[in-house]
Design an enzyme around this catalytic site. Structure first.
Site, short mmCIF file in Angstrom:
data_model
loop_
_atom_site.label_atom_id
_atom_site.label_comp_id
_atom_site.label_asym_id
_atom_site.label_seq_id
_atom_site.Cartn_x
_atom_site.Cartn_y
_atom_site.Cartn_z
N LYS A 11 3.23 0.86 -9.90
CA LYS A 11 2.21 -0.16 -9.64
C LYS A 11 1.33 -0.42 -10.87
O LYS A 11 1.35 0.36 -11.83
CB LYS A 11 1.37 0.29 -8.44
CG LYS A 11 2.18 0.36 -7.13
CD LYS A 11 1.29 0.72 -5.95
CE LYS A 11 2.06 0.74 -4.64
NZ LYS A 11 1.17 1.05 -3.49
N TYR A 51 4.12 -7.38 1.33
CA TYR A 51 3.21 -6.61 2.20
C TYR A 51 2.83 -7.38 3.46
O TYR A 51 1.76 -7.12 4.03
CB TYR A 51 1.97 -6.19 1.41
CG TYR A 51 2.22 -5.02 0.47
CD1 TYR A 51 2.55 -3.75 0.97
CD2 TYR A 51 2.13 -5.17 -0.90
CE1 TYR A 51 2.78 -2.68 0.12
CE2 TYR A 51 2.36 -4.09 -1.77
CZ TYR A 51 2.69 -2.85 -1.24
OH TYR A 51 2.91 -1.79 -2.08
N PHE A 59 -7.87 -4.26 4.27
CA PHE A 59 -7.58 -4.02 2.85
C PHE A 59 -6.57 -5.01 2.27
O PHE A 59 -6.23 -4.93 1.09
CB PHE A 59 -7.10 -2.58 2.64
CG PHE A 59 -5.87 -2.22 3.44
CD1 PHE A 59 -4.60 -2.52 2.96
CD2 PHE A 59 -5.98 -1.57 4.66
CE1 PHE A 59 -3.47 -2.19 3.69
CE2 PHE A 59 -4.85 -1.23 5.40
CZ PHE A 59 -3.59 -1.54 4.92
N ARG A 87 9.96 9.62 -0.72
CA ARG A 87 8.62 9.64 -0.11
C ARG A 87 7.98 11.01 -0.33
O ARG A 87 6.78 11.12 -0.56
CB ARG A 87 8.69 9.32 1.39
CG ARG A 87 9.15 7.92 1.72
CD ARG A 87 8.15 6.84 1.43
NE ARG A 87 6.93 6.94 2.19
CZ ARG A 87 6.04 5.95 2.31
NH1 ARG A 87 6.25 4.77 1.70
NH2 ARG A 87 4.95 6.11 3.00
N THR A 93 0.05 8.46 0.94
CA THR A 93 -0.54 7.18 0.52
C THR A 93 -1.91 7.39 -0.14
O THR A 93 -2.25 6.71 -1.11
CB THR A 93 -0.71 6.26 1.76
OG1 THR A 93 0.55 6.18 2.43
CG2 THR A 93 -1.17 4.88 1.36
N ARG A 104 1.73 10.81 -6.74
CA ARG A 104 0.39 10.27 -6.45
C ARG A 104 -0.70 11.30 -6.73
O ARG A 104 -1.79 10.94 -7.19
CB ARG A 104 0.34 9.76 -5.01
CG ARG A 104 1.02 8.39 -4.88
CD ARG A 104 1.21 7.97 -3.45
NE ARG A 104 1.57 6.56 -3.33
CZ ARG A 104 2.10 6.03 -2.24
NH1 ARG A 104 2.34 6.78 -1.18
NH2 ARG A 104 2.39 4.75 -2.20
N ASN A 114 -2.60 3.40 -5.96
CA ASN A 114 -1.95 4.70 -5.78
C ASN A 114 -0.63 4.86 -6.54
O ASN A 114 0.26 5.58 -6.12
CB ASN A 114 -1.81 5.02 -4.28
CG ASN A 114 -1.03 3.97 -3.52
OD1 ASN A 114 -0.43 3.08 -4.13
ND2 ASN A 114 -1.01 4.08 -2.21
N HIS A 117 5.10 2.80 -5.34
CA HIS A 117 5.60 2.44 -4.01
C HIS A 117 6.95 3.09 -3.79
O HIS A 117 7.74 3.20 -4.71
CB HIS A 117 5.77 0.91 -3.91
CG HIS A 117 6.64 0.49 -2.76
ND1 HIS A 117 6.17 0.44 -1.48
CD2 HIS A 117 7.95 0.15 -2.70
CE1 HIS A 117 7.17 0.06 -0.67
NE2 HIS A 117 8.25 -0.12 -1.40
N GLU A 128 13.89 -4.75 0.31
CA GLU A 128 13.02 -4.76 -0.87
C GLU A 128 13.84 -4.82 -2.17
O GLU A 128 13.45 -5.50 -3.12
CB GLU A 128 12.12 -3.52 -0.86
CG GLU A 128 11.11 -3.56 0.29
CD GLU A 128 10.36 -2.25 0.51
OE1 GLU A 128 9.53 -2.21 1.44
OE2 GLU A 128 10.59 -1.27 -0.24
#
Ligand code: ATP
Ligand code: MG
Length: 134
Positions: A11, A51, A59, A87, A93, A104, A114, A117, A128
């Site tokens: 990100k 998203y 948010f 993950r 998250t 993270r 964060n 993704h 995706e």
């Protein structure tokens, strides 16, 4: 459905902070093979579409502003059990709750920014990946 592929984005905060190389090294060291990769900047339209599920949440606007604030690195990764293992590698998250040694925990400062993704299911990994590489 195949369970050997996932999709990731490094990100804007992580790219901006100079963590892209360290994060990619960690991903490869964990056994993921990078099979497609590009640096790009998301438009508001593509971030909103990506998203979509969060539209209407408090948010959402900040999330879109943040995701379009600078370049990202999008990639397709391959490994057995890719989605779940990835993950695990990226962590919670909220970086404050992410386990020691996760991406993270190491490279993110807040739930809003964060660092990375990871797809949350095999079907989303496919959607995706195709969203960014087709
Ligand atoms: P991502 O989809 O970005 O990999 P995730 O799957 O861990 O993250 P999601 O629930 O899909 O988490 O949320 C997408 C993004 O929206 C999060 O990465 C985070 O930046 C933001 N977000 C989610 N929940 C919150 C929250 N409660 N407050 C602020 N931002 C949030
Ligand atoms: Mg998610």
């Amino acid at each position: 459905m195949d369970n050997n592929k996932t999709f990731t984005m490094i990100k804007p905060d992580a790219v901006q902070n100079g963590y892209a190389g360290l994060i990619l090294a960690k991903i490869e060291k964990a056994g993921f093979k990078i099979t497609a990769m590009k640096m790009t900047q998301l438009s508001a339209e593509s971030a909103e579409s990506f998203y979509e599920i969060h539209r209407g949440k408090p948010f959402f606007k900040d999330l879109i502003n943040y995701m379009t604030s600078g370049p990202i690195i999008a990639a397709i990764l391959e490994k057995d059990n890719a989605v779940l293992d990835f993950r695990e590698l990226i962590g919670n998250t909220n970086p404050q709750e992410a386990k020691e040694g996760t991406i993270r925990q190491l490279y993110a400062k807040s739930i809003d920014a964060n660092a990375i993704h990871g797809s949350d299911s095999d079907s989303n990994a496919k959607i995706e990946g195709e969203f960014h590489f087709s």
